[in-house]
Scaffold this active site. Structure first.
Site: not given
Length: 189
Positions: A48-50
């Site tokens: 999810v972070c990128p």
């Protein structure tokens, strides 16, 4: 019950960030006299972070035009940020500083440390030029954030800061009507 972080002052910190091909030092003084976003995320090289950091990168020019600087923060090192930046097309487009917080001091200062994992929750904090936190939003790890919605919230925060006595109603966007709270409005909205 703990005291809200809203309107509290930014606590002192010193960290190394990866920014535009260099390692730079960032302190709370770098956030002074301008609007800033401190954008915590769990870890580099994840899922999810990128998507969130890429979405923020897509809105970075607009935020800069609004006088806002963005700082992403994870408990990874600045070296890991560079490696991720160099190996991912999504992360490679980031122009804002990526702060490494391997000791977790900054993450703890904002109350988003997951102690048992040594990772940050998805925390977004908007700080005004006086160093006060005006927006605080924290998500669980599986829930991604929207930079477009963050832009709208910052526009509202900046409007309220510039227009004493006015407030922005739900879903307010620039150009829409605001409210001036008064006795005359009680029960009429």
């Amino acid at each position: 019950m703990t005291q809200s972080i809203i309107n509290s002052k930014l606590l002192p910190f010193k960290a190394t960030a990866y920014s535009k091909g260099d390692f730079i030092e960032v302190t709370e003084a770098d956030l002074a006299d301008k609007w800033s976003v401190v954008f915590f995320y769990p870890a580099d090289f994840t899922f999810v972070c990128p998507t969130e950091l890429g979405d923020m990168a897509d809105h970075y020019a607009q935020l800069q035009e609004m006088g806002v600087e963005v700082y992403s923060v994870s408990t990874d090192t600045h070296f890991t940020h560079k490696a991720w930046h160099d190996s991912s097309d999504t992360i490679g487009k980031i122009q804002y500083p990526m702060i490494g917080d391997p000791t977790g001091k900054i993450t703890r200062n904002f109350g988003v440390m997951i102690e048992e994992d040594g990772l940050a929750l998805r925390g977004t904090f908007v700080i005004n030029p006086e160093g006060e936190i005006k927006i605080a939003e924290v998500h669980d790890l599986g829930i991604g954030r929207s930079a477009k919605e963050l832009v709208r919230k910052i526009q509202a925060a900046q409007y309220v800061a510039a227009h004493d006595g006015e407030v922005c109603p739900a879903a307010w966007e620039p150009g829409l009507e605001t409210l001036a709270p008064s006795l005359d409005l009680v029960g009429k909205i």
